[in-house]
Design a protein around this motif. Structure first.
Motif, mmCIF file in Angstrom:
data_model
loop_
_atom_site.group_PDB
_atom_site.id
_atom_site.type_symbol
_atom_site.label_atom_id
_atom_site.label_comp_id
_atom_site.label_asym_id
_atom_site.label_seq_id
_atom_site.Cartn_x
_atom_site.Cartn_y
_atom_site.Cartn_z
ATOM 1 N N GLY A 37 50.809 53.566 40.008
ATOM 2 C CA GLY A 37 51.069 52.195 40.422
ATOM 3 C C GLY A 37 52.537 51.945 40.566
ATOM 4 O O GLY A 37 53.353 52.840 40.512
ATOM 5 N N PRO A 66 43.952 36.615 39.803
ATOM 6 C CA PRO A 66 45.179 36.741 39.014
ATOM 7 C C PRO A 66 45.195 35.808 37.805
ATOM 8 O O PRO A 66 44.646 34.720 37.843
ATOM 9 C CB PRO A 66 46.276 36.358 40.016
ATOM 10 C CG PRO A 66 45.676 36.603 41.354
ATOM 11 C CD PRO A 66 44.225 36.284 41.201
ATOM 12 N N PRO A 110 44.230 51.760 37.345
ATOM 13 C CA PRO A 110 44.334 50.606 38.246
ATOM 14 C C PRO A 110 43.007 50.178 38.851
ATOM 15 O O PRO A 110 42.788 48.992 39.087
ATOM 16 C CB PRO A 110 45.312 51.093 39.326
ATOM 17 C CG PRO A 110 46.069 52.203 38.689
ATOM 18 C CD PRO A 110 45.100 52.858 37.766
ATOM 19 N N THR A 169 47.275 53.975 32.442
ATOM 20 C CA THR A 169 46.543 52.891 33.091
ATOM 21 C C THR A 169 45.541 53.415 34.113
ATOM 22 O O THR A 169 45.719 54.480 34.709
ATOM 23 C CB THR A 169 47.494 51.914 33.801
ATOM 24 O OG1 THR A 169 48.139 52.588 34.887
ATOM 25 C CG2 THR A 169 48.539 51.369 32.845
ATOM 26 N N ALA A 207 37.153 44.935 39.097
ATOM 27 C CA ALA A 207 38.534 45.284 39.422
ATOM 28 C C ALA A 207 39.201 44.268 40.326
ATOM 29 O O ALA A 207 40.419 44.209 40.399
ATOM 30 C CB ALA A 207 38.572 46.661 40.083
ATOM 31 N N ASN A 208 38.426 43.432 41.033
ATOM 32 C CA ASN A 208 39.026 42.463 41.947
ATOM 33 C C ASN A 208 39.125 41.069 41.326
ATOM 34 O O ASN A 208 39.074 40.058 42.010
ATOM 35 C CB ASN A 208 38.219 42.389 43.247
ATOM 36 C CG ASN A 208 36.766 41.984 43.005
ATOM 37 O OD1 ASN A 208 36.348 41.854 41.862
ATOM 38 N ND2 ASN A 208 36.018 41.800 44.084
ATOM 39 N N LEU A 233 50.439 48.105 35.611
ATOM 40 C CA LEU A 233 49.058 47.734 35.866
ATOM 41 C C LEU A 233 48.995 46.317 36.414
ATOM 42 O O LEU A 233 49.442 45.376 35.770
ATOM 43 C CB LEU A 233 48.226 47.826 34.577
ATOM 44 C CG LEU A 233 46.740 47.497 34.715
ATOM 45 C CD1 LEU A 233 46.031 48.528 35.602
ATOM 46 C CD2 LEU A 233 46.080 47.447 33.332
ATOM 47 N N ARG A 234 48.467 46.171 37.611
ATOM 48 C CA ARG A 234 48.178 44.887 38.225
ATOM 49 C C ARG A 234 49.319 43.877 38.127
ATOM 50 O O ARG A 234 49.149 42.767 37.644
ATOM 51 C CB ARG A 234 46.909 44.314 37.620
ATOM 52 C CG ARG A 234 45.702 45.198 37.881
ATOM 53 C CD ARG A 234 44.436 44.427 37.838
ATOM 54 N NE ARG A 234 43.354 45.262 38.336
ATOM 55 C CZ ARG A 234 42.090 44.903 38.289
ATOM 56 N NH1 ARG A 234 41.756 43.744 37.791
ATOM 57 N NH2 ARG A 234 41.160 45.702 38.756
ATOM 58 N N ILE A 294 50.637 39.122 36.871
ATOM 59 C CA ILE A 294 49.641 40.068 36.424
ATOM 60 C C ILE A 294 48.281 39.703 36.970
ATOM 61 O O ILE A 294 48.044 38.588 37.401
ATOM 62 C CB ILE A 294 49.585 40.145 34.889
ATOM 63 C CG1 ILE A 294 48.637 39.068 34.325
ATOM 64 C CG2 ILE A 294 50.909 39.946 34.265
ATOM 65 C CD1 ILE A 294 48.397 39.237 32.860
ATOM 66 N N GLY A 295 47.394 40.667 36.943
ATOM 67 C CA GLY A 295 46.007 40.385 37.275
ATOM 68 C C GLY A 295 45.196 40.361 36.008
ATOM 69 O O GLY A 295 45.560 40.961 35.015
ATOM 70 N N GLY A 355 41.318 48.251 36.127
ATOM 71 C CA GLY A 355 42.147 47.219 35.518
ATOM 72 C C GLY A 355 42.288 47.379 34.020
ATOM 73 O O GLY A 355 42.495 46.399 33.300
ATOM 74 N N SER A 386 43.771 44.298 31.733
ATOM 75 C CA SER A 386 44.756 43.377 32.274
ATOM 76 C C SER A 386 44.276 41.938 32.117
ATOM 77 O O SER A 386 43.172 41.586 32.510
ATOM 78 C CB SER A 386 44.978 43.694 33.758
ATOM 79 O OG SER A 386 45.859 42.768 34.332
#
Length: 327
Positions: A7, A36, A61, A59, A32-33, A298-299, A23-24, A64, A81
């Motif tokens: 990442g 935020p 990604p 991590t 994973a989606n 990460l995110r 961050i997410g 997450g 995250s």
């Protein structure tokens, strides 16, 4: 001592200014989606009754999630995250022969690679482990040699995992072939890099053009370039930059961040695409009350491990933080 992630770097120090990213969020089972979430700046781990010390971070990604290694017993902690509370994911204190754990990384398939530090020195215990994302053991391996201190690990351009040795100038390669994982000595630079007291090879990153590994030698404050084709090591001219106690590394494009644990510094360098040259961008003091060992991405967040290495008997809170700088 250890790291790691794939990442991008969220916090870049340029001319003495830190630019923090967002961050997410994801609960441990959140997709994973996930949307935020800018609220979580500190992640908290549970520690042992007698005190815990932490070192590596890796991590994932796609999921997450991230993993943090514990030095004192070899437990692996799991976080997500945007979710502040972490949990113990893998046991230590002899689980799969693991009594300590250092660097950790995750490949594209979600497999987790764990460096054992001195776990296998002078005994028949493993030097490293591979687990799948469900926590199922895939391999527990000895590295070739009798004095191997596996410190940090990164995934190479070929998808294999590459581990540094803090006792000698060596890099080991771990990959799956014929249905099983094997560990081999990939590069031996003992004739080029002087072995010194303390930690020798530590943090490792793949160069932007994927032609070399950049490796920190914390006890000397040097950086080394290991050419992937020739496997030869050459010194990177550090131009007098103080990199003593260089530990975890994180590369974003051509920006390399260096965590200097007991020096309590975060140094940012411009790294050429092939990893052969650097230029100083900035150097800042980190929180004087923490000894940070490594860094991962990460995110939209940059995550730093607070090791507690400065405490004889560590006490909580045990944390992964997003703001490493002195206040």
């Amino acid at each position: 001592m250890s790291k790691k992630s794939t990442g991008l770097l969220a916090s870049t120090i340029l001319a003495g200014t830190i630019l923090a990213g967002g961050i997410g969020s994801a609960a441990l089972a959140t997709p994973a989606n996930a949307a935020p979430d800018h609220r979580t700046e500190t992640y908290t781990m549970t520690g042992d009754a007698g005190g815990s010390k932490f070192e590596g971070i890796g991590t994932d990604p796609r999921r997450g999630t991230f993993y943090v290694s514990e030095v004192t017993g070899g437990e692996i902690h799991h976080g997500a995250s945007g979710t502040s509370a972490m949990r113990e994911w893998l046991g230590g204190n002899g689980t799969d022969g693991r009594y300590t754990a250092r660097g950790i990384t995750v490949d594209r398939a979600g497999n987790i690679y764990i460096a054992g530090g001195p776990n296998g020195i002078g005994n028949d215990r493993p030097d490293l482990w591979v687990y799948n994302a469900r926590g199922e053991l895939q391999a527990a391996l000895k590295a070739p040699g009798t004095d191997v201190f596996l410190n940090d690990v990164v995934i190479g351009a070929d998808g294999a995992a590459y581990f540094t040795n803090s006792n000698d100038a060596q890099i080991f390669r771990v990959a799956k072939s014929g249905g099983k994982y094997t560990a081999v000595l990939w590069a031996d630079a003992t004739g080029t890099i002087e072995r010194r007291d303390g930690f020798n090879l530590g943090g490792i990153e793949l160069s932007a053009d994927r032609s070399a590994f950049v490796v920190a030698q914390g006890n000397s404050g040097k950086l080394w370039r290991f050419d992937i084709k020739t496997r030869k090591a050459t010194a990177i001219d550090t131009r007098g930059i103080d990199l003593v106690n260089a530990d975890g590394l994180l590369l974003r494009g051509n920006t390399l961040s260096v965590v200097q644990n007991f020096s309590k510094k975060l140094t940012t360098l411009r790294l050429s695409a092939d990893g052969s040259s650097i230029r100083l961008l900035g150097q800042r003091a980190t929180d004087p009350d923490r000894v940070l060992t490594t860094v991962a991405r990460l995110r939209g967040q940059t995550l730093f491990v607070d090791s507690k290495f400065d405490e004889q008997v560590a006490s909580g809170p045990y944390e992964v933080i997003t703001n490493p700088l002195a206040r």
